[in-house]
Design a protein around this motif. Structure first.
Motif, PDB file in Angstrom:
ATOM      1  N   PRO A   1       0.866  -1.330   0.015  1.00  0.00           N
ATOM      2  CA  PRO A   1      -0.043   0.018  -0.165  1.00  0.00           C
ATOM      3  C   PRO A   1       0.931   1.451   0.054  1.00  0.00           C
ATOM      4  O   PRO A   1       0.279   2.090  -0.348  1.00  0.00           O
ATOM      5  CB  PRO A   1      -1.011  -0.100   1.324  1.00  0.00           C
TER       6      PRO A   1
ATOM      7  N   GLY B   1      -0.679   5.069  -2.358  1.00  0.00           N
ATOM      8  CA  GLY B   1      -1.536   5.898  -1.662  1.00  0.00           C
ATOM      9  C   GLY B   1      -1.938   5.612  -0.247  1.00  0.00           C
ATOM     10  O   GLY B   1      -2.611   6.190   0.484  1.00  0.00           O
ATOM     11  N   GLY B   2      -1.664   4.389   0.377  1.00  0.00           N
ATOM     12  CA  GLY B   2      -1.789   3.795   1.589  1.00  0.00           C
ATOM     13  C   GLY B   2      -0.773   3.821   2.548  1.00  0.00           C
ATOM     14  O   GLY B   2       0.615   4.263   2.284  1.00  0.00           O
TER      15      GLY B   2
ATOM     16  N   ASP C   1      -2.198  -0.284   6.293  1.00  0.00           N
ATOM     17  CA  ASP C   1      -3.074  -0.933   5.569  1.00  0.00           C
ATOM     18  C   ASP C   1      -3.142  -2.254   4.913  1.00  0.00           C
ATOM     19  O   ASP C   1      -3.699  -2.640   4.074  1.00  0.00           O
ATOM     20  CB  ASP C   1      -3.459   0.188   4.257  1.00  0.00           C
TER      21      ASP C   1
ATOM     22  N   LYS D   1      -8.279   1.358  -8.437  1.00  0.00           N
ATOM     23  CA  LYS D   1      -7.694   2.223  -7.207  1.00  0.00           C
ATOM     24  C   LYS D   1      -8.629   2.655  -6.114  1.00  0.00           C
ATOM     25  O   LYS D   1      -8.599   2.446  -5.079  1.00  0.00           O
ATOM     26  CB  LYS D   1      -7.107   3.538  -7.916  1.00  0.00           C
ATOM     27  N   VAL D   2      -9.975   2.808  -6.909  1.00  0.00           N
ATOM     28  CA  VAL D   2     -10.909   3.140  -5.728  1.00  0.00           C
ATOM     29  C   VAL D   2     -11.413   1.793  -4.913  1.00  0.00           C
ATOM     30  O   VAL D   2     -11.705   1.956  -3.856  1.00  0.00           O
ATOM     31  CB  VAL D   2     -12.156   3.464  -6.638  1.00  0.00           C
TER      32      VAL D   2
ATOM     33  N   CYS E   1      -9.663  -0.599  -4.248  1.00  0.00           N
ATOM     34  CA  CYS E   1      -8.377  -0.881  -3.156  1.00  0.00           C
ATOM     35  C   CYS E   1      -8.623  -0.106  -2.146  1.00  0.00           C
ATOM     36  O   CYS E   1      -8.286  -0.284  -0.811  1.00  0.00           O
ATOM     37  CB  CYS E   1      -6.980  -0.826  -3.688  1.00  0.00           C
ATOM     38  N   GLU E   2      -8.847   1.411  -2.100  1.00  0.00           N
ATOM     39  CA  GLU E   2      -9.127   2.412  -1.377  1.00  0.00           C
ATOM     40  C   GLU E   2     -10.148   1.821  -0.415  1.00  0.00           C
ATOM     41  O   GLU E   2     -10.122   2.297   0.797  1.00  0.00           O
ATOM     42  CB  GLU E   2      -9.290   3.677  -1.871  1.00  0.00           C
ATOM     43  N   GLU E   3     -11.314   1.422  -0.904  1.00  0.00           N
ATOM     44  CA  GLU E   3     -12.572   0.930  -0.074  1.00  0.00           C
ATOM     45  C   GLU E   3     -12.214  -0.088   0.769  1.00  0.00           C
ATOM     46  O   GLU E   3     -12.474  -0.197   1.810  1.00  0.00           O
ATOM     47  CB  GLU E   3     -13.735   0.474  -1.218  1.00  0.00           C
TER      48      GLU E   3
ATOM     49  N   ARG F   1      -9.155  -0.774   2.120  1.00  0.00           N
ATOM     50  CA  ARG F   1      -8.370  -0.228   3.083  1.00  0.00           C
ATOM     51  C   ARG F   1      -9.410   0.578   4.451  1.00  0.00           C
ATOM     52  O   ARG F   1      -9.145   0.066   5.316  1.00  0.00           O
ATOM     53  CB  ARG F   1      -7.215   0.733   2.606  1.00  0.00           C
ATOM     54  N   SER F   2     -10.116   1.321   3.726  1.00  0.00           N
ATOM     55  CA  SER F   2     -11.288   1.769   4.564  1.00  0.00           C
ATOM     56  C   SER F   2     -11.956   1.093   5.552  1.00  0.00           C
ATOM     57  O   SER F   2     -12.329   1.190   6.641  1.00  0.00           O
ATOM     58  CB  SER F   2     -11.862   3.062   3.851  1.00  0.00           C
TER      59      SER F   2
END
Length: 428
Positions: free
Chosen positions: A155, A159-160, A164, A413-414, A416-418, A420-421
């Motif tokens: 990550p 961006g992580g 994460d 990308k989105v 993977c961000e989801e 992580r959150s």
């Protein structure tokens, strides 16, 4: 995708608690009797030149039907689209590229409940990485999730933060990809969920999370219903949130309730359209999968069958063959179709529809923590109101601006961000 109709019986759900009991010593005794010793073996795949030559020969010799008599896709996959796909497949697609990417990943097989299960297993270099098992759907495969491996395991380069990080396990559903093909009845989402729990046990994970969309959602929610203590929570991107009264209203002759919110009204209309116009493939696979000899014999026939999953996915796929770019590429699509062709899994994958007895979108009463990401071009965009009622321990809910049924694949990308959150609160 797996729903057959909004009125499919949910009696199988009453058996879920009993199914959980099969995970004890009794199941392990049966497993040993089937030769499931627990060994894990490295795996690679290389198609022969003869196989690839034969594939191209069959593509070039396709007998196409006449052009549709309408100027839209209301009669199905359009002639211009499938001909462009076939031309690119025969002349430009290079299976060796995706084969090399697959073989660069740590892949393994292990025998569970009498079937060889193939899986990708990539560990993060970061300490304390959270293990996650990610399940594909139809017409997907492990190729569908390959793009998320690097951002999830590394990550800090995407961006992580190191906190994460995930260890990522991506299995092939039995009958799909490089997994074995069941030779007995009973391989439904409940049994697959049991196999995945055993797989994570074999990998030595004392705590982990699970993720899925499409069939992956059905399997992941069944894992949550079994609720082994190691499973901390789940994330789904095609959740089962449809209330009973909405399911009744969606049946033939039903009436849409008058008191729906705008989001609920939109979801109702999406489901209504899908049940009326988008279920043809699922009905055939659920009722008569062995009849689909044609898609096992014709690669172009297989491709047409696979890309006509739902109208919004089809439109995204069709436009890339017109030279436009949006999430998926021509190679993405043909990498996946070629995997189905080389493994001869057109029909064996379809049998999961025949095996399934679950009402796909019905609420399953999951009690463990659940995270939900809603992509606008999914078969239906689950409203928050339905989602909160379906999952009493909802830990994350987000509506995204873009993305559809193949979210991990097209909006990596989105997506993977989801993840992580979604799972920060369960990492401990």
């Amino acid at each position: 995708m797996s729903p057959i109709s909004p009125s499919v019986t949910r009696r199988t759900l009453l058996l879920t608690a009993a199914a959980a009991g099969a995970l004890g010593a009794g199941q392990r005794a049966v497993a040993m009797a089937k030769g499931d010793g627990g060994e894990i073996h490295p795996f690679t795949f290389k198609a022969t030149d003869a196989q690839l030559d034969e594939l191209r020969r069959r593509i070039r010799s396709t007998r196409f039907p006449e052009r549709e008599i309408v100027d839209d896709s209301s009669q199905g996959v359009q002639s211009s689209t499938i001909k462009k796909l076939a031309k690119y497949w025969a002349e430009n697609h290079d299976w060796r590229k995706v084969e090399a990417r697959l073989n660069a990943l740590p892949q393994f097989t292990t025998r569970i409940d009498g079937v060889d299960v193939h899986f990708i297993h990539v560990k993060s270099r970061h300490d304390g990485a959270l293990p996650i098992i990610v399940t594909h759907g139809w017409p997907g495969s492990t190729i569908e999730q390959m793009k998320i491996i690097e951002p999830l395991t590394n990550p800090t380069a995407h961006g992580g933060s190191a906190s994460d990080a995930f260890d990522v396990v991506i299995p092939s559903i039995p009958g799909y990809g490089f997994s074995g093909k069941p030779e007995e009845k009973g391989w439904d989402p409940i049994r697959i969920a049991q196999a995945w729990i055993e797989l994570m046990n074999r990998l030595g994970y004392a705590r982990y999370v699970a993720q899925g969309g499409d069939w992956g959602d059905a399997v992941t929610e069944q894992m949550a219903l079994i609720a082994p203590p190691q499973l901390l929570g789940i994330h789904v991107n095609m959740p089962a949130t449809v209330p009973d009264d909405i399911a009744v209203a969606l049946r033939p002759g039903g009436t849409k309730p008058a008191d729906l919110s705008p989001d609920e009204d939109h979801a109702f209309n999406q489901l209504d359209d899908f049940y009326k116009h988008g279920l043809g493939y699922a009905i055939e696979m659920a009722n008569r999968p062995q009849t689909l000899v044609g898609i096992a014999d014709s690669p172009v026939g297989l491709a047409a069958w696979m890309i006509d999953h739902d109208i919004r996915s089809y439109e995204l796929i069709a436009r890339v063959f017109d030279g436009k770019s949006e999430g998926l590429t021509r190679d993405d699509i043909l990498d996946n179709v070629t995997l189905y062709w080389l493994t001869n899994t057109a029909v064996s994958s379809a049998r999961l529809y025949w095996e399934n007895k679950l009402d796909f979108f019905a609420v399953k009463n999951v009690k463990i923590p659940v995270a939900v990401s809603v992509f606008p071009d999914e078969i239906y965009a689950a409203p928050k109101s339905w989602t909160e009622r379906a999952y009493p321990k909802l830990i994350h809910f987000n509506k995204l601006a873009k993305g559809g049924h193949f979210a991990a694949w097209e909006q990596t990308k989105v997506f993977c961000e989801e993840l992580r959150s979604a799972f920060r609160s369960v990492r401990g």
